[in-house]
Design a protein around this motif. Structure first.
Motif, PDB file in Angstrom:
ATOM      1  N   ALA A   1       0.593  -1.295  -0.191  1.00 11.93           N
ATOM      2  CA  ALA A   1       0.116  -0.120  -0.042  1.00 11.93           C
ATOM      3  C   ALA A   1       1.064   1.309   0.021  1.00 11.93           C
ATOM      4  CB  ALA A   1      -0.963  -0.004   1.317  1.00 11.93           C
ATOM      5  N   LEU A   2       1.875   1.118   0.757  1.00 13.83           N
ATOM      6  CA  LEU A   2       3.065   2.468   0.933  1.00 13.83           C
ATOM      7  C   LEU A   2       3.287   2.767  -0.643  1.00 13.83           C
ATOM      8  CD1 LEU A   2       5.535   2.894   3.495  1.00 13.83           C
ATOM      9  CD2 LEU A   2       6.014   3.598   1.067  1.00 13.83           C
ATOM     10  N   TYR A   3       3.948   1.718  -1.262  1.00 10.68           N
ATOM     11  CA  TYR A   3       4.663   2.007  -2.539  1.00 10.68           C
ATOM     12  C   TYR A   3       3.619   2.435  -3.563  1.00 10.68           C
ATOM     13  CZ  TYR A   3       9.399   0.531  -1.207  1.00 10.68           C
ATOM     14  OH  TYR A   3      10.459   0.174  -0.568  1.00 10.68           O
ATOM     15  N   ASP A   4       2.523   1.767  -3.458  1.00 11.30           N
ATOM     16  CA  ASP A   4       1.432   2.031  -4.503  1.00 11.30           C
ATOM     17  C   ASP A   4       0.877   3.608  -4.211  1.00 11.30           C
ATOM     18  OD1 ASP A   4      -0.281   1.174  -6.210  1.00 11.30           O
ATOM     19  OD2 ASP A   4      -1.868   1.007  -4.976  1.00 11.30           O
ATOM     20  N   ALA A   5       0.639   3.898  -2.898  1.00 10.24           N
ATOM     21  CA  ALA A   5       0.269   5.181  -2.829  1.00 10.24           C
ATOM     22  C   ALA A   5       1.165   6.048  -3.386  1.00 10.24           C
ATOM     23  CB  ALA A   5      -0.249   5.477  -1.517  1.00 10.24           C
ATOM     24  N   ALA A   6       2.501   6.122  -2.767  1.00 11.97           N
ATOM     25  CA  ALA A   6       3.841   6.727  -3.282  1.00 11.97           C
ATOM     26  C   ALA A   6       3.753   6.967  -4.557  1.00 11.97           C
ATOM     27  CB  ALA A   6       5.001   6.455  -2.387  1.00 11.97           C
ATOM     28  N   PHE A   7       3.648   6.190  -5.357  1.00 12.87           N
ATOM     29  CA  PHE A   7       3.791   6.286  -6.658  1.00 12.87           C
ATOM     30  C   PHE A   7       2.936   7.191  -7.290  1.00 12.87           C
ATOM     31  CE2 PHE A   7       1.982   5.250 -11.064  1.00 12.87           C
ATOM     32  CZ  PHE A   7       3.377   4.978 -11.763  1.00 12.87           C
ATOM     33  N   PHE A   8       1.748   7.553  -6.930  1.00 13.30           N
ATOM     34  CA  PHE A   8       0.690   8.399  -7.271  1.00 13.30           C
ATOM     35  C   PHE A   8       1.061   9.901  -6.571  1.00 13.30           C
ATOM     36  CE2 PHE A   8      -1.466   4.575  -7.883  1.00 13.30           C
ATOM     37  CZ  PHE A   8      -1.735   4.581  -9.314  1.00 13.30           C
ATOM     38  N   ALA A   9       1.486   9.855  -5.239  1.00 11.56           N
ATOM     39  CA  ALA A   9       1.503  11.058  -4.651  1.00 11.56           C
ATOM     40  C   ALA A   9       2.876  11.941  -5.352  1.00 11.56           C
ATOM     41  CB  ALA A   9       1.703  10.687  -3.226  1.00 11.56           C
ATOM     42  N   LEU A  10       3.670  11.190  -5.704  1.00 10.25           N
ATOM     43  CA  LEU A  10       5.015  11.628  -6.328  1.00 10.25           C
ATOM     44  C   LEU A  10       4.910  11.686  -7.827  1.00 10.25           C
ATOM     45  CD1 LEU A  10       7.662   9.648  -4.142  1.00 10.25           C
ATOM     46  CD2 LEU A  10       6.767  12.048  -3.925  1.00 10.25           C
ATOM     47  N   ALA A  11       3.757  11.577  -8.302  1.00 10.40           N
ATOM     48  CA  ALA A  11       3.582  11.919  -9.744  1.00 10.40           C
ATOM     49  C   ALA A  11       3.991  13.344 -10.385  1.00 10.40           C
ATOM     50  CB  ALA A  11       2.008  11.834 -10.108  1.00 10.40           C
ATOM     51  N   PRO A  12       4.609  13.309 -11.487  1.00  7.37           N
ATOM     52  CA  PRO A  12       4.944  14.602 -11.969  1.00  7.37           C
ATOM     53  C   PRO A  12       3.835  15.663 -12.229  1.00  7.37           C
ATOM     54  CG  PRO A  12       5.938  13.006 -13.270  1.00  7.37           C
ATOM     55  CD  PRO A  12       4.983  12.385 -12.346  1.00  7.37           C
ATOM     56  N   GLY A  13       4.176  16.853 -11.815  1.00  4.54           N
ATOM     57  CA  GLY A  13       3.176  17.815 -12.086  1.00  4.54           C
ATOM     58  C   GLY A  13       1.797  17.567 -11.078  1.00  4.54           C
ATOM     59  N   SER A  14       2.124  17.266  -9.670  1.00  5.02           N
ATOM     60  CA  SER A  14       1.038  16.892  -8.865  1.00  5.02           C
ATOM     61  C   SER A  14       0.906  17.924  -7.878  1.00  5.02           C
ATOM     62  CB  SER A  14       1.460  15.502  -8.046  1.00  5.02           C
ATOM     63  OG  SER A  14       2.517  15.701  -7.276  1.00  5.02           O
ATOM     64  N   GLY A  15       1.292  19.451  -8.479  1.00  2.00           N
ATOM     65  CA  GLY A  15       1.131  20.561  -7.594  1.00  2.00           C
ATOM     66  C   GLY A  15       2.038  20.713  -6.200  1.00  2.00           C
ATOM     67  N   PRO A  16       1.544  22.028  -5.883  1.00  2.00           N
ATOM     68  CA  PRO A  16       2.623  22.321  -4.583  1.00  2.00           C
ATOM     69  C   PRO A  16       2.672  21.277  -3.639  1.00  2.00           C
ATOM     70  CG  PRO A  16       0.817  23.857  -5.049  1.00  2.00           C
ATOM     71  CD  PRO A  16       0.471  22.883  -5.920  1.00  2.00           C
ATOM     72  N   THR A  17       3.770  21.461  -3.003  1.00  2.00           N
ATOM     73  CA  THR A  17       4.359  20.512  -1.945  1.00  2.00           C
ATOM     74  C   THR A  17       4.673  21.277  -0.848  1.00  2.00           C
ATOM     75  OG1 THR A  17       5.519  19.060  -3.699  1.00  2.00           O
ATOM     76  CG2 THR A  17       6.168  18.768  -1.208  1.00  2.00           C
ATOM     77  N   ARG A  18       3.812  20.396   0.517  1.00  2.00           N
ATOM     78  CA  ARG A  18       4.143  21.014   1.783  1.00  2.00           C
ATOM     79  C   ARG A  18       4.217  20.051   2.930  1.00  2.00           C
ATOM     80  NH1 ARG A  18      -1.590  22.187   2.958  1.00  2.00           N
ATOM     81  NH2 ARG A  18      -2.138  20.777   1.411  1.00  2.00           N
ATOM     82  N   PHE A  19       5.006  20.593   3.951  1.00  2.00           N
ATOM     83  CA  PHE A  19       5.314  19.597   4.973  1.00  2.00           C
ATOM     84  C   PHE A  19       4.825  20.096   6.440  1.00  2.00           C
ATOM     85  CE2 PHE A  19       8.202  17.506   7.808  1.00  2.00           C
ATOM     86  CZ  PHE A  19       7.926  16.215   7.416  1.00  2.00           C
ATOM     87  N   ARG A  20       4.058  19.307   7.079  1.00  2.00           N
ATOM     88  CA  ARG A  20       3.698  19.571   8.427  1.00  2.00           C
ATOM     89  C   ARG A  20       4.601  18.797   9.446  1.00  2.00           C
ATOM     90  NH1 ARG A  20      -2.536  18.957   9.204  1.00  2.00           N
ATOM     91  NH2 ARG A  20      -1.800  19.492  11.403  1.00  2.00           N
ATOM     92  N   TYR A  21       5.280  19.498  10.018  1.00  2.00           N
ATOM     93  CA  TYR A  21       6.447  18.766  11.090  1.00  2.00           C
ATOM     94  C   TYR A  21       5.549  18.116  12.063  1.00  2.00           C
ATOM     95  CZ  TYR A  21      10.374  20.722   8.665  1.00  2.00           C
ATOM     96  OH  TYR A  21      11.405  20.746   7.678  1.00  2.00           O
ATOM     97  N   GLY A  22       6.005  16.996  12.796  1.00  3.64           N
ATOM     98  CA  GLY A  22       5.573  16.403  13.777  1.00  3.64           C
ATOM     99  C   GLY A  22       4.294  15.658  13.839  1.00  3.64           C
ATOM    100  N   VAL A  23       4.024  15.366  12.623  1.00  2.00           N
ATOM    101  CA  VAL A  23       2.578  14.862  12.374  1.00  2.00           C
ATOM    102  C   VAL A  23       2.725  13.319  12.277  1.00  2.00           C
ATOM    103  CG1 VAL A  23       1.272  16.689  12.501  1.00  2.00           C
ATOM    104  CG2 VAL A  23       1.914  15.817  10.468  1.00  2.00           C
ATOM    105  N   GLY A  24       1.715  12.438  12.373  1.00  2.00           N
ATOM    106  CA  GLY A  24       1.775  10.975  11.744  1.00  2.00           C
ATOM    107  C   GLY A  24       0.732  10.566  11.410  1.00  2.00           C
TER     108      GLY A  24
END
Length: 280
Positions: A113-136
């Motif tokens: 499931a991790l690799y499957d979802a990561a493939f789509f989440a990291l697709a080219p041109g998938s928009g802005p990238t943000r990071f929220r620290y300290g969450v899980g």
């Protein structure tokens, strides 16, 4: 041989470059040993101390669907795990400790499931990238993966799809079956896919209905397109996203499950990499 059974002719579309890079921010966060959630238009990656511990995407069935759609875990069993351990972010541990699923089996399913979802989440041109620290994530402790391994696997999958049939329009369009040529056969997995190909469902919708990883479904769709057993449409309009028609209903989740929650302690577990690769 009529038009429906003729060998496929490559449509006039431009393939996506196989060397498209993944998110530079992901690798930077890995170097920083950051903990938090990397948010993109097509999905979210969760990191702990720079390692990817979970991933989700609306284009890919989650671990809940992979476990329940095929009957491996009853919906009631998953719902019980959510109710009992979700707020503590220990759903994975609860499933194993309660005997509902073995630790190795959970690990393999989670990595899939991790690799499957990561493939789509990291697709080219998938928009802005943000990071929220300290969450899980509420799934809890399963198996972290190095960010570099996620990058390599994502690039490998992009290249594999283009080697099979380099026309990504089939990935998001409704799957339209075509009549086979005399003597042409399909595998059992392909037959199950074609039975759901009604000209309305997209590959993502078929993956959800079958309870299979979305990338594996895309791969079969491209193989079928290369064989002339489904049509290859023109390029979709910019910004088109995988369709969701025909998805099975997910178990009901409490309101807090949709929120990114605090995750102070993600530990390493032993990994069954060989078993995972055998299922790709």
């Amino acid at each position: 041989m009529n038009a429906d059974t003729a060998a496929p002719v490559a449509p006039h579309v431009s393939p996506i470059p196989s060397a498209s890079p993944v998110s530079p921010m992901l690798l930077r966060l890995a170097d920083e040993r950051a903990t938090g959630a990397l948010l993109r238009d097509h999905g979210t990656l969760y990191l702990a101390e720079g390692r990817v511990v979970h991933a989700e995407s609306p284009a890919a069935p989650g671990i809940d669907i992979l476990l329940t759609a095929g009957g491996r875990l009853p919906h009631e069993g998953w719902q019980r795990a959510i109710d009992e351990a979700g707020a503590r972010r220990e759903v994975g541990r609860y499933l194993v400790d309660s005997g509902r699923i073995g630790g190795g089996e959970l690990e393999i399913c989670h990595l899939g499931a991790l690799y499957d979802a990561a493939f789509f989440a990291l697709a080219p041109g998938s928009g802005p990238t943000r990071f929220r620290y300290g969450v899980g994530h509420w799934i809890g402790r399963v198996r972290p993966v190095p960010a570099a391994a996620v990058e390599r696997e994502t690039l490998r999958r992009r290249e594999l799809l283009d080697q099979v049939w380099p026309y990504p329009a089939v990935d998001t369009a409704p799957v339209v079956p075509r009549a086979p040529a005399p003597g042409q056969s399909v595998t059992r997995r392909q037959r199950a896919l074609l039975e759901l190909a009604d000209g309305v469902r997209t590959p993502a919708a078929i993956a959800w209905a079958l309870g299979r990883p979305a990338f594996h479904t895309l791969l079969e769709v491209r193989r079928l397109a290369a064989a002339g057993l489904i049509g290859t449409p023109p390029d979709p309009p910019p910004g088109a996203r995988p369709g969701r028609a025909g998805r099975p209903a997910r178990p009901v989740l409490p309101a807090w499950i949709a929120e990114v929650s605090a995750d102070p302690d993600i530990a390493l577990l032993r990994r069954l990499r060989d078993a995972l690769e055998a299922n790709l």
